[in-house]
Scaffold this motif. Sequence first.
Motif, PDB file in Angstrom:
ATOM      1  N   MET A 213      26.110   2.356  49.972  1.00  0.00           N
ATOM      2  CA  MET A 213      26.210   3.181  51.170  1.00  0.00           C
ATOM      3  C   MET A 213      27.612   3.123  51.759  1.00  0.00           C
ATOM      4  O   MET A 213      28.161   4.142  52.203  1.00  0.00           O
ATOM      5  CB  MET A 213      25.188   2.706  52.215  1.00  0.00           C
ATOM      6  N   GLN A 214      28.183   1.926  51.779  1.00  0.00           N
ATOM      7  CA  GLN A 214      29.546   1.784  52.300  1.00  0.00           C
ATOM      8  C   GLN A 214      30.526   2.643  51.501  1.00  0.00           C
ATOM      9  O   GLN A 214      31.406   3.312  52.065  1.00  0.00           O
ATOM     10  CB  GLN A 214      29.963   0.303  52.245  1.00  0.00           C
ATOM     11  N   LEU A 215      30.402   2.641  50.171  1.00  0.00           N
ATOM     12  CA  LEU A 215      31.292   3.441  49.333  1.00  0.00           C
ATOM     13  C   LEU A 215      31.107   4.932  49.573  1.00  0.00           C
ATOM     14  O   LEU A 215      32.091   5.680  49.718  1.00  0.00           O
ATOM     15  CB  LEU A 215      31.030   3.116  47.853  1.00  0.00           C
ATOM     16  N   LEU A 216      29.864   5.376  49.609  1.00  0.00           N
ATOM     17  CA  LEU A 216      29.599   6.803  49.770  1.00  0.00           C
ATOM     18  C   LEU A 216      30.003   7.306  51.145  1.00  0.00           C
ATOM     19  O   LEU A 216      30.495   8.437  51.280  1.00  0.00           O
ATOM     20  CB  LEU A 216      28.110   7.078  49.518  1.00  0.00           C
ATOM     21  N   ASN A 292      29.709  12.447  47.715  1.00  0.00           N
ATOM     22  CA  ASN A 292      28.502  12.975  47.098  1.00  0.00           C
ATOM     23  C   ASN A 292      27.373  12.950  48.114  1.00  0.00           C
ATOM     24  O   ASN A 292      26.637  11.968  48.248  1.00  0.00           O
ATOM     25  CB  ASN A 292      28.136  12.127  45.877  1.00  0.00           C
ATOM     26  N   PRO A 293      27.219  14.044  48.870  1.00  0.00           N
ATOM     27  CA  PRO A 293      26.195  14.083  49.922  1.00  0.00           C
ATOM     28  C   PRO A 293      24.779  13.828  49.384  1.00  0.00           C
ATOM     29  O   PRO A 293      23.975  13.163  50.027  1.00  0.00           O
ATOM     30  CB  PRO A 293      26.327  15.499  50.493  1.00  0.00           C
ATOM     31  N   ALA A 294      24.485  14.346  48.201  1.00  0.00           N
ATOM     32  CA  ALA A 294      23.125  14.176  47.650  1.00  0.00           C
ATOM     33  C   ALA A 294      22.837  12.707  47.338  1.00  0.00           C
ATOM     34  O   ALA A 294      21.762  12.169  47.644  1.00  0.00           O
ATOM     35  CB  ALA A 294      22.986  15.037  46.391  1.00  0.00           C
ATOM     36  N   GLN A 298      20.163  10.216  49.033  1.00  0.00           N
ATOM     37  CA  GLN A 298      19.206   9.491  48.194  1.00  0.00           C
ATOM     38  C   GLN A 298      19.276   7.983  48.453  1.00  0.00           C
ATOM     39  O   GLN A 298      18.249   7.303  48.563  1.00  0.00           O
ATOM     40  CB  GLN A 298      19.504   9.798  46.725  1.00  0.00           C
ATOM     41  N   THR A 299      20.493   7.461  48.536  1.00  0.00           N
ATOM     42  CA  THR A 299      20.672   6.030  48.795  1.00  0.00           C
ATOM     43  C   THR A 299      20.136   5.658  50.177  1.00  0.00           C
ATOM     44  O   THR A 299      19.483   4.623  50.353  1.00  0.00           O
ATOM     45  CB  THR A 299      22.159   5.656  48.690  1.00  0.00           C
ATOM     46  N   GLN A 300      20.423   6.517  51.175  1.00  0.00           N
ATOM     47  CA  GLN A 300      19.954   6.261  52.536  1.00  0.00           C
ATOM     48  C   GLN A 300      18.429   6.250  52.595  1.00  0.00           C
ATOM     49  O   GLN A 300      17.816   5.385  53.244  1.00  0.00           O
ATOM     50  CB  GLN A 300      20.516   7.334  53.479  1.00  0.00           C
ATOM     51  N   ASP A 304      16.148   3.136  53.611  1.00  0.00           N
ATOM     52  CA  ASP A 304      15.220   3.274  54.744  1.00  0.00           C
ATOM     53  C   ASP A 304      13.794   2.892  54.325  1.00  0.00           C
ATOM     54  O   ASP A 304      13.062   2.259  55.079  1.00  0.00           O
ATOM     55  CB  ASP A 304      15.238   4.716  55.267  1.00  0.00           C
ATOM     56  N   MET A 305      13.422   3.315  53.092  1.00  0.00           N
ATOM     57  CA  MET A 305      12.087   2.992  52.607  1.00  0.00           C
ATOM     58  C   MET A 305      11.899   1.476  52.464  1.00  0.00           C
ATOM     59  O   MET A 305      10.869   0.923  52.873  1.00  0.00           O
ATOM     60  CB  MET A 305      11.841   3.693  51.275  1.00  0.00           C
ATOM     61  N   LEU A 306      12.908   0.803  51.906  1.00  0.00           N
ATOM     62  CA  LEU A 306      12.821  -0.660  51.761  1.00  0.00           C
ATOM     63  C   LEU A 306      12.763  -1.348  53.116  1.00  0.00           C
ATOM     64  O   LEU A 306      11.974  -2.271  53.329  1.00  0.00           O
ATOM     65  CB  LEU A 306      14.012  -1.176  50.951  1.00  0.00           C
ATOM     66  N   ASN A 307      13.603  -0.922  54.048  1.00  0.00           N
ATOM     67  CA  ASN A 307      13.608  -1.523  55.391  1.00  0.00           C
ATOM     68  C   ASN A 307      12.268  -1.299  56.098  1.00  0.00           C
ATOM     69  O   ASN A 307      11.777  -2.164  56.816  1.00  0.00           O
ATOM     70  CB  ASN A 307      14.747  -0.955  56.228  1.00  0.00           C
TER      71      ASN A 307
END
Length: 560
Positions: A213-216, A292-294, A298-300, A304-307
Motif C-alpha cells: 500500500m505504501q508503494l502504490l 496503478n489505481p486498480a 484491490q490491495t486496500q 480492509d477485509m483482513l482488518n
Amino acid sequence: MLRHLHIENYALISSLDIDFREGFSVMTGETGAGKSIILGALALLMGSRADSKSITEGETKCVVEAEFDIKDNNLQTLFADNDIDFSENCIIRREVLTTGKSRAFINDTPVQLTLLKSITDSLVDIHSQHENLLLRDDAFQLSVIDSVADNGKELEEYSREYENYRSLTAQLAELKALAAKSKDDSDYIQFQYNQLLEARLQAGEETELEQQMQLLQHAEEIKSDLAAAAMLLDGETAGALSAIKEALHHLKHIDRFLPQELQLTERLDSAYIELRDIADEAARIGEDTDFNPALLQQTQERLDMLNSLMQKHRVNSTEELIALQDNLHEKLQRNESFDEEIAALELRIQTSLKTLADKAGILTGTRRKVLKTISEQLRLQLGKLGIAHANMDVVLSATEDFTPTGRDFAQFMFAANKNQSLRPVAEVASGGETARIMLCIKALTADKKGLPTIIFDEVDTGISGEVADNMGILMRQIAAGRQIIAITHLPQIASKGSAHYKVFKRDNDRRTETHIKLLTAEERITEIATLLSGENITEAALANASELMQQCNGRTIVLL
C-alpha cells in the motif's frame, strides 16, 4: 485404649491427671460434680467445637492431652501419609486460647481438626443419651447390619463401582449437554469457518499488504525521485559516475608512482562499480513503478477485509486468524464424533450398571444372612434388660435406585408388649426403651467395629433393680477385649466395674475445682453405699454395697 488423660484450666478443672485401665471401669459422682466436664474435655480431643468460655476464669488457655495405646489400631499408614511420627503410645493434645482459636497436635505434630477427628473416631466412641437419636436414622440402622455382617470388603467393592457408575453418568450428561450446545452453534461455527476459509489466509500477509500500500500510494513520488537519483548518478552532462570515471582515469595514469598501501585506484574502482549498480537499480525500479489505481484498490480491499476479520474475532494478526480457523475446524469435526462418543459411553454405563447390580446383590445377600441373628440377639438382650415381651425384627427392602450403600433400605421394627404389632422403632420406642436398644446394639457390634474404647454417658436413666444389674453385666461383657468406661448413678452398675473412679468438687481459697480419684476397695463400698442410701450411709447400705461387690467378683456372669 485410653491410658492417661491430662486436663488443665478447663472449666472447673485447674489441673487433673488420671490413668485409665483396661476392661470395665465406672465413674460416679454427685450431679454437678464435673463428670460432664471431663467428657467435654475428652470431646475436645475428638474434634468438637472449641469455645473460649470453657477456659477457667483468669487463665489464658486450656490444654487437654491424652495418651492412647494404638499398637493394634493399624494407623501406621495414616500417620505416614500425613507425615506424623508413629508411636504405639500416641499423644494427642488440643489447646484452646481465649481468642477462640485452637490448635491440635498428634505426637507434637500440628494437625487439622479433620485429621484429628478421623483418628480419634477410630479410638474412642462416646455413647450418650443424645446418641440414642441415631436409632431414628435409616443409614445408622443399615450400618448396624453391615457391622454384624462384617461385609466391609463387599461394601468397599460396591462403593468403588458405584463411584465409577456415577462418574460415567456425569460424563454422559456433560457430553450430551456439550453436544446439544455444539449442534445449536454448529451453523454459526460453520459460517465462521467458511468465512475464514474463503479468505485464504496467509501468515504475515497483512504486513506485506501494508508495505505494498505504501508503494502504490506514493508511486509517482517514488518514480520521480528514483529518476532524479539515477540522473545525478549517471547523467550525460553532470552525472557523478562520469566524474568518478574521469577521476579513475587520472589515478590509473599515476598509479605506478603511488605507494602500494594507498590502493586509491582499487577503492575508487570499487565505489564506481557500486554506484553503477545503484544507478541501474534506481533506473529499473523507476521504470517499473507506475501508479496503478486498480491494484491499489484491490490491495486496500484485501487489507480492509483482513482488518475486519481481526476486529470481528478480536485478534491482532493473520496467524491468530489461522489458529482460530483450525480451532473451528476441530469443533466441526467434534460435532460429527459426538454421536459415536455418546454411544461408546452409554455402552460403558450399561456394563457398569450390570456390575453394580451384581455387587449390590452380593451386598444384599451378606445382609440378609444376619437379619435373623440380629433380631434374636436383640430380643434376648432386651428381655434381660427389663423388656420382657420385647419383640424385634429387622426388615430389609429394596430401594428404587442405587445408593452409596447399596440397594437396600433397613428398618428396625419393635414392639414392647405381648401381642402388639411391630412398628418402626423410631415411632413406638420410649426414651428408656431406645436407650436399652442402643446398648444392645453396641454389645452386638462392639467386636465387629473394633473400637478399643467405648464411654457410656449415663445411658442407664430410668432403670433400676434387676434391669440395672443386667445392664451392668452387659457392659462388663462388652468390656471383654476392650476398654469400657461407664458414667453412672446406679449402684448395680457401679459394682460391676473392675476399676471405680469418683468425680467430686472441692473448694480452695480461690475457687471450686473438680477432681477425680481411683477408689480403693474400701472406698468403693462407701461410694456404692452412698448411691444406695444417699449421704446418710446406713449399716444396711454398707452391707448391701459389700454384697453387690462380692456378687460381682465371686461369680461368672453370662448374659449374651
